[in-house]
Design an enzyme around this catalytic site. Structure first.
Site, PDB file in Angstrom:
ATOM      1  N   SER A 296     -80.686 -12.442  18.380  1.00 24.44           N
ATOM      2  CA  SER A 296     -79.831 -11.372  18.880  1.00 24.44           C
ATOM      3  C   SER A 296     -79.716 -10.302  17.806  1.00 24.44           C
ATOM      4  O   SER A 296     -80.336 -10.408  16.743  1.00 24.44           O
ATOM      5  CB  SER A 296     -78.437 -11.914  19.206  1.00 24.44           C
ATOM      6  OG  SER A 296     -77.759 -12.168  17.985  1.00 24.44           O
ATOM      7  N   LYS A 297     -78.905  -9.310  18.094  1.00 21.10           N
ATOM      8  CA  LYS A 297     -78.744  -8.201  17.145  1.00 21.10           C
ATOM      9  C   LYS A 297     -78.240  -8.683  15.788  1.00 21.10           C
ATOM     10  O   LYS A 297     -78.503  -8.061  14.771  1.00 21.10           O
ATOM     11  CB  LYS A 297     -77.766  -7.182  17.719  1.00 21.10           C
ATOM     12  CG  LYS A 297     -78.375  -6.371  18.830  1.00 21.10           C
ATOM     13  CD  LYS A 297     -77.652  -5.042  18.984  1.00 21.10           C
ATOM     14  CE  LYS A 297     -78.136  -4.314  20.223  1.00 21.10           C
ATOM     15  NZ  LYS A 297     -77.237  -4.464  21.362  1.00 21.10           N
ATOM     16  N   ARG A 298     -77.529  -9.794  15.811  1.00 24.54           N
ATOM     17  CA  ARG A 298     -77.031 -10.328  14.544  1.00 24.54           C
ATOM     18  C   ARG A 298     -78.166 -10.567  13.553  1.00 24.54           C
ATOM     19  O   ARG A 298     -77.967 -10.552  12.351  1.00 24.54           O
ATOM     20  CB  ARG A 298     -76.322 -11.678  14.766  1.00 24.54           C
ATOM     21  CG  ARG A 298     -74.889 -11.582  15.216  1.00 24.54           C
ATOM     22  CD  ARG A 298     -74.310 -12.974  15.373  1.00 24.54           C
ATOM     23  NE  ARG A 298     -75.075 -13.769  16.341  1.00 24.54           N
ATOM     24  CZ  ARG A 298     -75.787 -14.836  16.035  1.00 24.54           C
ATOM     25  NH1 ARG A 298     -75.857 -15.277  14.813  1.00 24.54           N
ATOM     26  NH2 ARG A 298     -76.441 -15.489  16.986  1.00 24.54           N
TER      27      ARG A 298
END
Ligand code: GLU
Length: 478
Positions: free
Chosen positions: A238-240
């Site tokens: 994910s963007k994390r």
């Protein structure tokens, strides 16, 4: 296999991310391999979260990757009337019923396992139709109370769900809007989709979709659920984990061919140890049964390594097409000057292309040959200009000797530099390292004599002057 039809069905609620791009790629590869049709369907029924801007962004990312659809884009929202018609067909076939219970979204859906607690499933048609004239209702699928719903997944093998675990789910809301699974099946039937290749986060939707196919008496497609992509920490990507959109990789200087090669190997394998495979090779080798059942881990290092292989394998002409506009836009190099110096640009690219793993790094190696001024990286300064006074001194001596050279070619330059180093009682490296920083601004480059040749005499002397100026400032403030 008769000609398959597959679709990629993104929701335009964000940019195309790596997982979506991989799904699109597997569909595209399958279509190309099997002489099929690749359809693009934009699933935009969630009006609030969807936007035209995101649709455009997804299209442009697909185009960049070279996976343009054969048909579409179609918009799911345009199919509303057909979705409603298909939901009504379920009612007419007796496979769905009108439910007058709490029809709000928040209602506890699990309470509908095994039927409707309010008895709506048991109402006879006459009563149900009569109530429908006065009360709002949703349409729910009457899920069989026993047995199981199963399919033969092309990736996961046989997958089954006990019907007891599936609630009588809503197919059409009281406001007439279809539920997601209804719209998807209606569209896949309409588009004559033969293979549904998608992320395994949809496995839980699949039994519901199978039940709808059955109730509509339509032929079910082959399902192929592809395992998720994980970040290096083992959690879903994910963007994390930093850049996850295709756009971000494009901006960072990943080539589309490298991105495609890398994505293909995320959860699929050719069955041998090949890692660098171009589009044609991927198409040739692709098959659904080589999709791995284990989640793939996203490895940025590997992406960059693959990208480096593609950069090295590209011709100078191809690279010039990518690098030249960026040299002008970001590198402060004059357009006309660069055009006039095209043969040298090609020679420079040929000389530097083997090492860089991103276009940014390639740009960093190319720009010094054309820009008026360059930056010196901290790393290069710390390593090779640690003693600024001494570096300035060697460079000045070298300048004096270079100025006298008329025959500006690698052998002569090498002889002169080595003679100078001898004269000064130092190894050649003691002169070469500070010189490389002066010319390139970085600690690594192609062989220094090749660099000098491509830099040409006037520019070399200017670069040395600029470096000496900087070194003297550094010495003064040290
Ligand atoms: N719109 C869905 C998604 O973006 C895909 C649905 C499907 O492939 O069936 O996850």
């Amino acid at each position: 296999m008769s000609r398959p039809r597959v679709r990629f069905a993104p929701s335009p609620t964000g940019h195309l991310h790596v997982g979506g791009a991989r799904t699109a790629l597997f569909n595209w590869l399958f279509a190309r391999k099997e002489d099929g049709t690749f359809v693009l369907r934009i699933e935009d029924t969630d009006r609030e979260r969807s936007s035209d801007e995101m649709t455009r962004s997804i299209l442009s990312a697909l185009e960049w990757l070279g996976m343009e659809p054969d048909e579409g884009p179609f918009h799911q929202a345009d199919g509303l009337e057909r979705h409603q018609r298909d939901a009504r067909r379920l009612l007419e076939a007796g496979a769905a019923y009108r439910c007058f219970c709490d029809v709000s979204e928040g209602a506890d859906q699990e309470a509908f396992r095994g039927g409707c607690p309010g008895g709506c499933r048991e109402l006879d048609e006459e009563d149900s139709a009569a109530r429908a004239r006065a009360e709002p209702y949703a349409l729910r699928l009457a899920v069989p109370r026993s047995g199981e719903t199963a399919w033969e997944d092309a990736v996961q093998g046989r997958v089954s769900f006990d019907n007891e675990s599936i609630e009588d789910f809503v197919v059409l809301r009281s406001d007439g809007t279809p539920l997601y699974n209804m719209a998807v099946v209606s569209d896949d039937v309409e588009m004559e989709i033969t293979h549904v290749i998608r992320g395994d986060d949809h496995v839980s939707n699949t039994p519901k979709q199978c039940l709808i196919y059955e109730a509509l008496d339509e032929e079910q497609p082959t399902f192929a659920h592809v395992p998720m992509i994980l970040g290096p920490d083992g959690k879903r990507l994910s963007k994390r984990h930093g850049a996850a959109s295709v756009e971000a990789f494009r901006e960072r200087g990943i080539l589309p061919s490298a991105m495609v090669n890398f994505l293909a190997l995320l959860g699929w394998s050719p069955g041998d140890d090949r890692e660098i495979m171009d589009r044609e090779e991927l198409i040739e080798a692709f098959s659904l049964d080589r999709i791995l059942t284990k989640s793939a881990v996203f490895d940025t290092d590997k992406l960059e390594w693959i990208n480096g292989q593609y950069i090295a394998g590209s011709s100078a002409e191809e690279l010039a097409g990518i690098v030249a506009p960026r040299l002008v836009e970001e590198g402060g190099v004059g357009h006309e000057e660069l055009d006039g110096d095209r043969p040298r640009l090609l020679r420079v690219l040929e000389a530097v292309k083997d090492r860089p793993r991103t276009v940014d790094a390639l740009l960093q190696q190319t720009r010094p040959f054309f820009a008026d001024r360059i930056e010196y990286t901290d790393e290069a300064v710390e390593r090779f200009w640690a003693d600024p006074g001494e570096a300035a001194d060697h460079l000045q001596a070298l300048r004096g000797c270079f100025e006298e050279i008329d025959e500006w070619e690698p052998d002569t330059l090498e002889q002169e530099l080595r003679a100078l180093a001898d004269e000064r009682g130092v190894g050649a490296g003691t002169v070469i390292h500070p010189l490389r920083v002066a010319l390139m601004g970085v600690a690594v480059s192609p062989g220094i004599f090749r660099v000098l040749e491509l830099m040409e005499k006037e520019r070399t002397l200017t670069r040395i002057d600029q470096a000496v100026e900087r070194l003297e400032e550094m010495a003064a403030t040290a």
